[in-house]
Motif scaffolding. Structure first.
Motif, PDB file in Angstrom:
ATOM      1  N   VAL A   1       9.136   5.849  23.430  1.00 62.20           N
ATOM      2  CA  VAL A   1       8.263   5.986  22.263  1.00 62.20           C
ATOM      3  C   VAL A   1       8.494   4.824  21.305  1.00 62.20           C
ATOM      4  N   ALA A   2       7.423   4.320  20.715  1.00 56.47           N
ATOM      5  CA  ALA A   2       7.568   3.403  19.580  1.00 56.47           C
ATOM      6  C   ALA A   2       6.928   4.065  18.377  1.00 56.47           C
ATOM      7  N   MET A   3       7.606   3.969  17.248  1.00 50.99           N
ATOM      8  CA  MET A   3       7.100   4.575  16.019  1.00 50.99           C
ATOM      9  C   MET A   3       6.863   3.488  14.979  1.00 50.99           C
ATOM     10  N   VAL A   4       5.798   3.639  14.222  1.00 54.22           N
ATOM     11  CA  VAL A   4       5.491   2.730  13.118  1.00 54.22           C
ATOM     12  C   VAL A   4       5.381   3.569  11.859  1.00 54.22           C
TER      13      VAL A   4
ATOM     14  N   MET B   1      13.699   9.893  15.369  1.00 52.28           N
ATOM     15  CA  MET B   1      14.573  10.965  15.864  1.00 52.28           C
ATOM     16  C   MET B   1      14.000  12.332  15.493  1.00 52.28           C
ATOM     17  N   GLY B   2      13.444  12.429  14.288  1.00 48.96           N
ATOM     18  CA  GLY B   2      12.826  13.680  13.860  1.00 48.96           C
ATOM     19  C   GLY B   2      11.589  14.005  14.694  1.00 48.96           C
ATOM     20  N   GLU B   3      10.768  13.012  14.966  1.00 45.11           N
ATOM     21  CA  GLU B   3       9.567  13.233  15.781  1.00 45.11           C
ATOM     22  C   GLU B   3       9.931  13.609  17.208  1.00 45.11           C
ATOM     23  N   HIS B   4      11.002  13.028  17.700  1.00 43.69           N
ATOM     24  CA  HIS B   4      11.456  13.338  19.058  1.00 43.69           C
ATOM     25  C   HIS B   4      12.033  14.748  19.129  1.00 43.69           C
ATOM     26  N   TYR B   5      12.683  15.146  18.045  1.00 48.57           N
ATOM     27  CA  TYR B   5      13.331  16.460  17.990  1.00 48.57           C
ATOM     28  C   TYR B   5      12.316  17.568  17.729  1.00 48.57           C
ATOM     29  N   ALA B   6      11.380  17.310  16.815  1.00 45.99           N
ATOM     30  CA  ALA B   6      10.470  18.391  16.394  1.00 45.99           C
ATOM     31  C   ALA B   6       9.146  17.839  15.885  1.00 45.99           C
ATOM     32  N   GLY B   7       8.504  16.999  16.674  1.00 42.66           N
ATOM     33  CA  GLY B   7       7.248  16.435  16.200  1.00 42.66           C
ATOM     34  C   GLY B   7       6.412  15.898  17.348  1.00 42.66           C
ATOM     35  N   ALA B   8       5.688  14.816  17.053  1.00 48.80           N
ATOM     36  CA  ALA B   8       4.716  14.269  18.004  1.00 48.80           C
ATOM     37  C   ALA B   8       5.359  13.730  19.273  1.00 48.80           C
TER      38      ALA B   8
ATOM     39  N   ILE C   1      -1.531   7.783  21.445  1.00 49.17           N
ATOM     40  CA  ILE C   1      -1.347   7.395  20.042  1.00 49.17           C
ATOM     41  C   ILE C   1      -1.483   8.646  19.189  1.00 49.17           C
ATOM     42  N   ARG C   2      -0.417   8.949  18.451  1.00 48.73           N
ATOM     43  CA  ARG C   2      -0.402  10.183  17.668  1.00 48.73           C
ATOM     44  C   ARG C   2       0.039   9.929  16.237  1.00 48.73           C
ATOM     45  N   SER C   3      -0.274  10.874  15.414  1.00 45.86           N
ATOM     46  CA  SER C   3       0.111  10.857  14.013  1.00 45.86           C
ATOM     47  C   SER C   3       1.445  11.599  13.875  1.00 45.86           C
ATOM     48  N   ALA C   4       2.307  11.118  12.993  1.00 44.80           N
ATOM     49  CA  ALA C   4       3.586  11.796  12.749  1.00 44.80           C
ATOM     50  C   ALA C   4       3.377  13.033  11.891  1.00 44.80           C
ATOM     51  N   ARG C   5       4.423  13.817  11.731  1.00 42.81           N
ATOM     52  CA  ARG C   5       4.380  14.934  10.794  1.00 42.81           C
ATOM     53  C   ARG C   5       4.057  14.402   9.399  1.00 42.81           C
ATOM     54  N   PRO C   6       3.475  15.216   8.542  1.00 41.54           N
ATOM     55  CA  PRO C   6       3.081  14.712   7.223  1.00 41.54           C
ATOM     56  C   PRO C   6       4.278  14.269   6.376  1.00 41.54           C
ATOM     57  N   GLY C   7       3.978  13.330   5.472  1.00 42.73           N
ATOM     58  CA  GLY C   7       4.975  12.884   4.496  1.00 42.73           C
ATOM     59  C   GLY C   7       6.208  12.344   5.183  1.00 42.73           C
ATOM     60  N   ASN C   8       7.360  12.661   4.632  1.00 42.82           N
ATOM     61  CA  ASN C   8       8.603  12.192   5.244  1.00 42.82           C
ATOM     62  C   ASN C   8       9.326  13.325   5.979  1.00 42.82           C
ATOM     63  N   GLU C   9       8.560  14.310   6.432  1.00 42.90           N
ATOM     64  CA  GLU C   9       9.157  15.420   7.182  1.00 42.90           C
ATOM     65  C   GLU C   9       9.923  14.935   8.412  1.00 42.90           C
ATOM     66  N   SER C  10       9.338  13.933   9.122  1.00 39.80           N
ATOM     67  CA  SER C  10      10.007  13.485  10.350  1.00 39.80           C
ATOM     68  C   SER C  10      11.384  12.916  10.032  1.00 39.80           C
ATOM     69  N   ALA C  11      11.452  12.089   8.970  1.00 43.01           N
ATOM     70  CA  ALA C  11      12.755  11.517   8.623  1.00 43.01           C
ATOM     71  C   ALA C  11      13.744  12.627   8.260  1.00 43.01           C
ATOM     72  N   LEU C  12      13.299  13.599   7.467  1.00 45.95           N
ATOM     73  CA  LEU C  12      14.221  14.657   7.035  1.00 45.95           C
ATOM     74  C   LEU C  12      14.712  15.461   8.250  1.00 45.95           C
ATOM     75  N   LEU C  13      13.810  15.787   9.166  1.00 46.54           N
ATOM     76  CA  LEU C  13      14.225  16.558  10.346  1.00 46.54           C
ATOM     77  C   LEU C  13      15.087  15.730  11.302  1.00 46.54           C
ATOM     78  N   GLY C  14      14.989  14.392  11.178  1.00 52.14           N
ATOM     79  CA  GLY C  14      15.854  13.532  11.986  1.00 52.14           C
ATOM     80  C   GLY C  14      17.331  13.758  11.692  1.00 52.14           C
ATOM     81  N   ALA C  15      17.620  14.401  10.551  1.00 49.54           N
ATOM     82  CA  ALA C  15      19.021  14.668  10.196  1.00 49.54           C
ATOM     83  C   ALA C  15      19.713  15.514  11.274  1.00 49.54           C
TER      84      ALA C  15
END
Lengths: 319, 319
Positions: A132-135, A118-125, A289-303
């Motif tokens: 999208v599938a995320m791993v 959700m974070g990557e979709h909102y503000a990321g790759a 195929i893309r890399s996510a935001r660093p660390g756990n930024e994607s999860a935090l922005l998923g909020a």
């Protein structure tokens, strides 16, 4: 919108105040004890209060708490379904009451990889993509899937979450899920020490004298250690197979790889990009195929997306 | 409701008149030549006319033609997307015009495993279930997925269809899809001869003197031939891994196994039932595993639900 974000990972808990596309403040609570999650809740509440005192006008403008959990989550029912060893008491915790009692705020619960997607979709790759599938490559291997702009949930809330438990090695290593040859039991943070210990001639590897983790593995491999290189190769081949499995299972346009192991993205991402597209049957074109935001930024922005849509929108998948 | 059903499989074409839950009449056109599908269309039309003359009041009460195709089908667009070698000209055929010109009937096109799942859901092992994954073990290995009562389609129409191409053997046998170690390249009808020829000491097997197919493999294994038993074991382990992959990918309550190879269901089904449930992480309970209706009955009966719902209902998946 401002929100509290909590990322309950396998080896750390990160709490943050996020505002729109920015992480305003964050704090990581280190390795949690094995005793479970309930004893940590007062510390979690205190950390959230500290952060809100430092960085916001109290909590008056915080919309709610979004919590990502490293296990099977039924986000429609708002509860943890199964924890596979990590935080064994989580399924009994009423997070909603905890949030109300401590902060008088609404809370949304999601699987941590879904929150990251959700974070990557909102503000990321994955911005602008609907399929999208995320791993997430970390202590475990998580996954999440978005089809036509909606998170896939499934009958019991676990569809799309278990990409790390799709078997990729026939008669491979036993997994904590009950399976064998899962990506997670072949090439995850928790599996790496076991993988190394059973690798032929491992004591001759430079890595044998060090803490066994992916950072050290990739460093030894980069310095030419042949055993570390072979183990790294095995892990990357497993991640390729997982990527192929997700493309064939869910028909996405984009695969996003995140999680702590992707700190070595400069080695991993080119390998995935070189080997996945040629092994998938995609007559419509080429999967990105893309890399996510660093660390756990994607999860935090998923909020933010977690709290900004209605439960019926966020929580429903196929209908 | 009465309908024409066409099952365009890898090694045969079956045409039928179906009425509600019954196959009124059917005829199989044997091994089609490699030349493609277009030269077969006049024969297909003639066979449908023959059947309708014998078994119905002409075609006046037939609702339409439902066609299941052994390849990637975009059922929303009503066209074949990709054929992976079988009927290479199918993507260029306008089946709708053909149906209008020959019979003045509407036509619906679907992937053959999806059609079979619709048949099982309508009048078979999946009646009353809303969350089902189906595997068809035949010349190739097909799959189809229903989540919350709707067929999963995905962005390009191929979600759920490629369960046979989820890799289960790391660095396994090369597949026609571009992948390696796919269930289809390890344990399908087309892969079996190659698998046997490369098996250690295969010339010593009783099967070496016979046509290599699953019926003969299972017969030789039952008579105690150790090499046939080992090859059979490999195939069944591959199918277990595929079943585990589908449970973890789609969160179904029920797995249905069909296709010609399931003529040996008395051996295969108990093995799947014994080995899949223990290897999947299903905190909600136990996944059921069932055999499909015999032969291609499920695909043929799928014609009724295919034609009885509106395109927007049948063809849409997640929204």
């Amino acid at each position: 919108m401002k929100a509290f974000a909590v990322d309950l990972g396998g080896t750390h808990i990160t709490v943050a105040v996020v505002e729109d596309r920015q992480i305003v403040a964050s704090q990581t609570i280190g390795q949690p004890p094995a005793a479970g999650l309930r004893p940590l809740l007062p510390l979690l509440a205190a950390t959230l209060r500290d952060l809100s005192n430092c960085s916001t006008r109290g909590i008056t403008d915080v919309a709610g708490i979004a919590l990502g959990f490293c296990g099977i989550v039924d986000s429609r029912a708002g509860r943890v379904q199964s924890t596979n060893g990590k935080y064994p008491d989580a399924a009994e915790i009423d997070f909603h009451s905890w949030s109300r009692e401590n902060f008088d705020l609404p809370l949304r619960l999601e699987n941590d990889a879904r929150m990251a997607l959700m974070g990557e979709h909102y503000a990321g790759a994955a911005e602008g993509f609907q399929d999208v599938a995320m791993v997430t490559l970390g202590t475990g291997i998580g996954s999440a899937v978005m089809i036509e702009g909606k998170l896939l949930q499934g009958k019991h809330g676990q569809a799309g979450s278990l990409g790390g438990h799709v078997p990729v090695v026939l008669q491979g290593r036993a997994c904590t899920c009950g399976g064998e040859g899962c990506a997670e039991s072949e090439a995850s943070g928790w599996a790496l020490p076991r993988l190394c210990q059973s690798w032929a001639n491992f004591p001759q590897s430079e890595l044998a004298g060090q803490e066994i983790n992916f950072a050290n593995l990739f460093r030894c491999a980069a310095s030419g250690d042949p055993i570390a290189k072979a183990i790294q190769q095995h892990c990357m081949d497993v991640w390729v197979a997982t990527g192929v499995a997700l493309v064939h299972a869910y028909d996405p346009e984009l695969l996003v790889f995140g999680g702590g192991v992707m700190r070595s993205a400069e080695v991993i991402l080119p390998y995935l990009q070189a080997h996945i597209p040629g092994r998938v049957w995609t007559p419509w074109g080429k999967v990105q195929i893309r890399s996510a935001r660093p660390g756990n930024e994607s999860a935090l922005l998923g909020a933010i997306p977690m709290l900004s849509t209605s439960p019926s929108d966020v929580r429903t998948n196929v209908r």
